[in-house]
Design a protein around this motif. Sequence first.
Motif, PDB file in Angstrom:
ATOM      1  N   ASP A  20      12.808  28.694 117.089  1.00  0.00           N
ATOM      2  CA  ASP A  20      13.880  28.776 118.082  1.00  0.00           C
ATOM      3  C   ASP A  20      13.404  28.417 119.479  1.00  0.00           C
ATOM      4  O   ASP A  20      14.201  28.016 120.338  1.00  0.00           O
ATOM      5  N   ASN A  25      14.961  19.051 119.204  1.00  0.00           N
ATOM      6  CA  ASN A  25      16.215  19.315 118.498  1.00  0.00           C
ATOM      7  C   ASN A  25      16.424  18.255 117.421  1.00  0.00           C
ATOM      8  O   ASN A  25      16.381  17.057 117.705  1.00  0.00           O
ATOM      9  N   ALA A  27      19.330  17.651 114.524  1.00  0.00           N
ATOM     10  CA  ALA A  27      20.630  18.167 114.052  1.00  0.00           C
ATOM     11  C   ALA A  27      20.916  19.476 114.788  1.00  0.00           C
ATOM     12  O   ALA A  27      20.910  19.508 116.013  1.00  0.00           O
ATOM     13  N   ASP A  28      21.135  20.571 114.070  1.00  0.00           N
ATOM     14  CA  ASP A  28      21.464  21.840 114.730  1.00  0.00           C
ATOM     15  C   ASP A  28      20.296  22.814 114.711  1.00  0.00           C
ATOM     16  O   ASP A  28      20.475  24.019 114.882  1.00  0.00           O
ATOM     17  N   LYS A  29      19.075  22.311 114.522  1.00  0.00           N
ATOM     18  CA  LYS A  29      17.900  23.181 114.472  1.00  0.00           C
ATOM     19  C   LYS A  29      16.882  22.772 115.530  1.00  0.00           C
ATOM     20  O   LYS A  29      16.863  21.634 115.997  1.00  0.00           O
ATOM     21  N   ARG A  30      16.001  23.714 115.874  1.00  0.00           N
ATOM     22  CA  ARG A  30      14.948  23.449 116.847  1.00  0.00           C
ATOM     23  C   ARG A  30      13.598  23.528 116.137  1.00  0.00           C
ATOM     24  O   ARG A  30      13.387  24.360 115.255  1.00  0.00           O
ATOM     25  N   SER A  57      18.896  13.005 111.077  1.00  0.00           N
ATOM     26  CA  SER A  57      19.980  13.893 110.655  1.00  0.00           C
ATOM     27  C   SER A  57      19.469  15.274 110.272  1.00  0.00           C
ATOM     28  O   SER A  57      20.258  16.194 110.067  1.00  0.00           O
TER      29      SER A  57
END
Length: 359
Positions: A20, A25, A27-30, A57
């Motif tokens: 986190d 970054n 897609a929607d993750k770190r 992606s």
Amino acid sequence: MHIQCSKGTFTYQIDLEEDDSGDLNIADKRFQLSVAGDDPELEKIYPFIRSALSTSSGDLMDIKQKTVEAGFNVSNIRQLYPGTCLELIAKIKSTVDRTIDTMDYDGLKPYVRLIRQLNEGKGLSELDLASEEPERAAICTGMSLAILRNLYHDHHILGMFAGTRDLGHAAVIIECQDGYVLIDNRSNPNNRLFWAPFNTTVECSFPEVDKDSSLIRPTFLLTAGPPNSPIPLTQTYGDNTPTEFCTDNPNIEDLITKHYIQFGISEFIPVAVYQEDGRPLKDIKVSPSRNQVILKDQITGYKKIFSFEEIQKGDLSVEELKVFMGKRVFHSKRRTVHEEIVLVVSEIEKIKKVFAERV
């Protein structure tokens, strides 16, 4: 996630750890990104890789593709299977068997690829024989790549391409929660899937029918390294030298293929299909050392020999080869195999010269 890759003469290790607090970054993750390697200008590579991966992606295969598009030669992505070795084997066995059983062993394929590159004007140092097309015929490198593709397609599982340190063979290895699984492309279906717990040596055996139709059980030792090891497994038959399977060489596919080509020049180049129990059924052997092409039916004993001169004169016709190969026996197209035989026989002196210069 660990990615082994190379660019030019330099090798790199790219590690992505979901975090986190990471600064990348996807897609929607770190992710926390780290890049190591032997490039003296490594600090210039980091932002380049970071930029390439940021457009991914998030799919593992897409991450690999973005790395390739950035100009790197990617050999492996290391992904831990979230289960035990036995669970993995049960899940993938049918995919592994289907992949191998629908492919012929075609030793001519690397020679055809080599001839094409030589005819493009490439010198020995420029030859790249690593990649094989997704065909139904290949040597051990191509079969291993086909297994990797089908494991991802059928189960979304990423395995590692593994080559033996002596450059004699290629296979697939997957790291699980409790050890490593060896996925080998052997003709005998009983000799394909084995596993060993981390830091442990186990004795493995498998049933096999020998030339005298007697049932035997060959035995070997399989030693697993620690988690995340660049040498996950070592295989030892009897008193033979232990065979190490390595996953940290980004050029291993190319090296194994070139090693195989050199062996075939001095011995023979096979195109073969096998019985269900793994024993030979039919084979075609192109022998540069004897200037012969040999057709052999291992069941009936039929055998016919053509000299290279006869092959170049057209004495082996497409129709005769079709009759020998039979219908639904070989998976390769019979006309394609005929074209390969004629091409390799016609260009064999050029190939010999290239590898003679290497020595």
